[in-house]
Scaffold this active site. Structure first.
Site, PDB file in Angstrom:
ATOM      1  N   HIS A  11       0.841  -1.201   0.000  1.00  9.45           N
ATOM      2  CA  HIS A  11       0.000   0.000   0.000  1.00  9.45           C
ATOM      3  C   HIS A  11       0.879   1.256   0.000  1.00  9.45           C
ATOM      4  O   HIS A  11       0.693   2.166  -0.819  1.00  9.45           O
ATOM      5  CB  HIS A  11      -0.903  -0.031   1.234  1.00  9.45           C
ATOM      6  CG  HIS A  11      -1.744   1.188   1.420  1.00  9.45           C
ATOM      7  ND1 HIS A  11      -3.087   1.223   1.119  1.00  9.45           N
ATOM      8  CD2 HIS A  11      -1.442   2.439   1.902  1.00  9.45           C
ATOM      9  CE1 HIS A  11      -3.574   2.426   1.383  1.00  9.45           C
ATOM     10  NE2 HIS A  11      -2.598   3.175   1.872  1.00  9.45           N
ATOM     11  N   GLU A  12       1.847   1.284   0.909  1.00  5.54           N
ATOM     12  CA  GLU A  12       2.723   2.457   1.013  1.00  5.54           C
ATOM     13  C   GLU A  12       3.687   2.548  -0.166  1.00  5.54           C
ATOM     14  O   GLU A  12       4.074   3.652  -0.563  1.00  5.54           O
ATOM     15  CB  GLU A  12       3.500   2.407   2.325  1.00  5.54           C
ATOM     16  CG  GLU A  12       2.631   2.493   3.569  1.00  5.54           C
ATOM     17  CD  GLU A  12       1.810   3.780   3.621  1.00  5.54           C
ATOM     18  OE1 GLU A  12       2.306   4.825   3.136  1.00  5.54           O
ATOM     19  OE2 GLU A  12       0.675   3.752   4.133  1.00  5.54           O
ATOM     20  N   HIS A  69       2.048   4.645  -2.740  1.00  5.34           N
ATOM     21  CA  HIS A  69       2.195   6.079  -2.484  1.00  5.34           C
ATOM     22  C   HIS A  69       3.595   6.563  -2.879  1.00  5.34           C
ATOM     23  O   HIS A  69       3.752   7.631  -3.481  1.00  5.34           O
ATOM     24  CB  HIS A  69       1.968   6.378  -0.999  1.00  5.34           C
ATOM     25  CG  HIS A  69       0.547   6.214  -0.553  1.00  5.34           C
ATOM     26  ND1 HIS A  69      -0.507   6.798  -1.207  1.00  5.34           N
ATOM     27  CD2 HIS A  69       0.011   5.529   0.507  1.00  5.34           C
ATOM     28  CE1 HIS A  69      -1.643   6.490  -0.585  1.00  5.34           C
ATOM     29  NE2 HIS A  69      -1.353   5.720   0.451  1.00  5.34           N
TER      30      HIS A  69
END
Length: 479
Positions: free
Chosen positions: A138-139, A142
């Site tokens: 998920h990160e 980003h």
């Protein structure tokens, strides 16, 4: 519920030790924390570093920037679609709990995972690893999206909060504020987008698992035992590697068949020749504490008490102590009319919850089981795959792989939903704020700010209510 006091006690002890060592001026301890980017507080241990920043940049530079921006633009579409969907799911769950009288319909969607409460300790590793993998990917979304928009990454980190691992990316705030709303959306939606991709890839892997495992496993015959508890009633009859072919005469082709048969199995009788029973009836009948009639006095594990629904010759000749293995090999029946010729239908003497049936498996005699069928489900784990090479470790590989994929789907789906809802301090806050700036840019900043604050407040309350609902459901089940 010892977890309820053990976990806080451990964190309190760690926080006290950290505070005491720092106050006593232990310079080595402080240098150790600074060198490795560690910090300790009540309920949280964090690791922070900027040493992998260049790796993230190099990874991002491996792909043409136009490809990355196109990839994350698709993520923006998915992220915006998920906002109303995730809010709708939470509203529907809350409404069902308030309005519906059906217990199944009242089951909450978001259920907090509490190890030792609604998560077996045997599954803890799956939970920790998959939530960590989901959080890191998920990160990573980003981070790569930020690099593609020329935003500097100050650092990345991992943390462990109470009982849950996680990750984060520290972006240079001034760089982010200079971006237009579309560029911000690419960065803010990237995490949710990657979680959706994880779910899709795992579902595809589950569907293709038989082909993926084909070189090492076959899935053409029966359900294979890949684990059995020592307290299982059939521990001495089945072993890891046993291939179950049928339950109560019904074929088993997969573990799904096994579960379906156990859940719906009903007790029937067995046909016996009437003339052969004359020498086998017993008058020595007693009543157990559970109200079950017992007629076998020799306490032999191979004999069992059977009864006829009506006397066969006189009013007393209706209970028979028979060899269970031999007798249950006959035809099944509900009543005597189901049997052929001069045969009668006898039923095992059992309580209303127990069942007597045969389990057929490869390479040995049938297992005669007496008890609650769900005991088998709770103490035996099965897989649909049989290893081509007879190694003990191989039997567990398909089950481990399947369980890992299912947990990864669950954890990534939860992260996608949680971060899509417009909620303070989660991705949804920044996604919704950037979306308002994109679609309502003609409105005054004051109106946009009020709209954003109002929706975020509603979303936060909605999420909190769903979490409280889920936590209440967990505690009610376990009390």
């Amino acid at each position: 519920m010892w977890v309820a006091w053990t976990v806080p006690a451990v964190w309190l002890l760690l926080a006290v030790i950290d505070r005491v060592v720092k106050r006593k001026g232990r310079q080595r301890y402080r240098l150790f924390l600074e060198r490795y980017g560690l910090s300790v507080s009540l309920g949280r241990i964090q690791f922070y570093t900027n040493r992998v920043n260049h790796l993230l940049v190099r990874f991002s530079d491996f792909f043409p920037r136009r490809w990355l921006q196109a990839w994350f633009t698709v993520g923006v579409v998915i992220g915006l679609v998920l906002i109303p969907l995730s809010v709708g799911v939470l509203v529907f769950t809350l409404r069902s709990f308030i309005v519906s009288s059906d217990e199944e319909a009242r089951d909450p969607l978001l259920v907090p995972v509490l190890p030792g409460v609604n998560l077996p300790w045997s599954q803890l590793v799956y939970f920790l690893v998959t939530i960590a993998v989901s959080g890191v990917l998920h990160e990573l979304g980003h981070a790569v999206a930020a690099v593609s928009e020329n935003v500097h990454i100050d650092g990345v980190g991992l943390f462990f909060f109470v009982m849950y691992p996680g990750a984060f990316v520290d972006l240079h705030t001034q760089h982010v504020t200079t971006l237009n709303s579309i560029q911000k959306l690419r960065i803010f939606c990237a995490g949710v987008w990657h979680n959706v991709i994880i779910v899709f890839v795992c579902l595809l892997a589950l569907y293709c698992l038989p082909w993926i495992l084909f070189p090492l496993f076959t899935s053409t015959q029966g359900a294979v035992v890949n684990g059995i508890s020592k307290n299982s009633p059939v521990y001495n009859n089945l072993v890891v590697g046993s291939v179950i072919l049928s339950v109560d005469g019904q074929s088993v082709h997969s573990k799904a068949d096994w579960m379906a048969l156990l859940s719906k199995i009903s007790q029937h009788g067995f046909c016996a020749n009437k003339s052969s029973l004359k020498r086998m009836y017993t008058r020595a009948v007693s009543l157990s504490l559970s109200g079950v009639v017992e007629c076998c006095q020799n306490e032999s594990l191979s004999d069992f008490c059977f009864h006829s629904s009506e006397p066969l010759w006189d009013t007393k000749k209706r209970y028979f102590c028979l060899n269970a293995r031999k007798f249950t090999a006959g035809l099944h029946c509900k009543q005597t009319s189901d049997c052929l010729g001069k045969s009668v239908c006898l039923h095992p003497s059992l309580d209303s919850e127990s069942r007597l049936f045969r389990i057929s498996h490869v390479g040995s005699k049938d297992v005669i089981f007496v008890g609650h069928p769900m005991l088998l489900h709770q103490t035996i784990s099965l897989t649909d795959y049989r290893p081509r090479i007879n190694l003990f470790a191989f039997y567990r590989l398909p089950g481990v792989t399947e369980t890992f994929l299912l947990y990864l789907i669950s954890m990534s789906s939860a992260l996608a939903i949680l971060n899509s809802v417009p909620v303070y301090y989660l991705d949804g806050q920044w996604i919704f704020s950037a979306a308002v700036d994109t679609f309502f840019k003609d409105w005054s900043e004051e109106i946009r700010t009020k709209l954003t604050s109002g929706i975020l407040m509603i979303g936060t309350v909605l999420l909190v209510l769903n979490v409280i609902l889920g936590l209440t459901a967990v505690l009610n089940v376990n009390t």
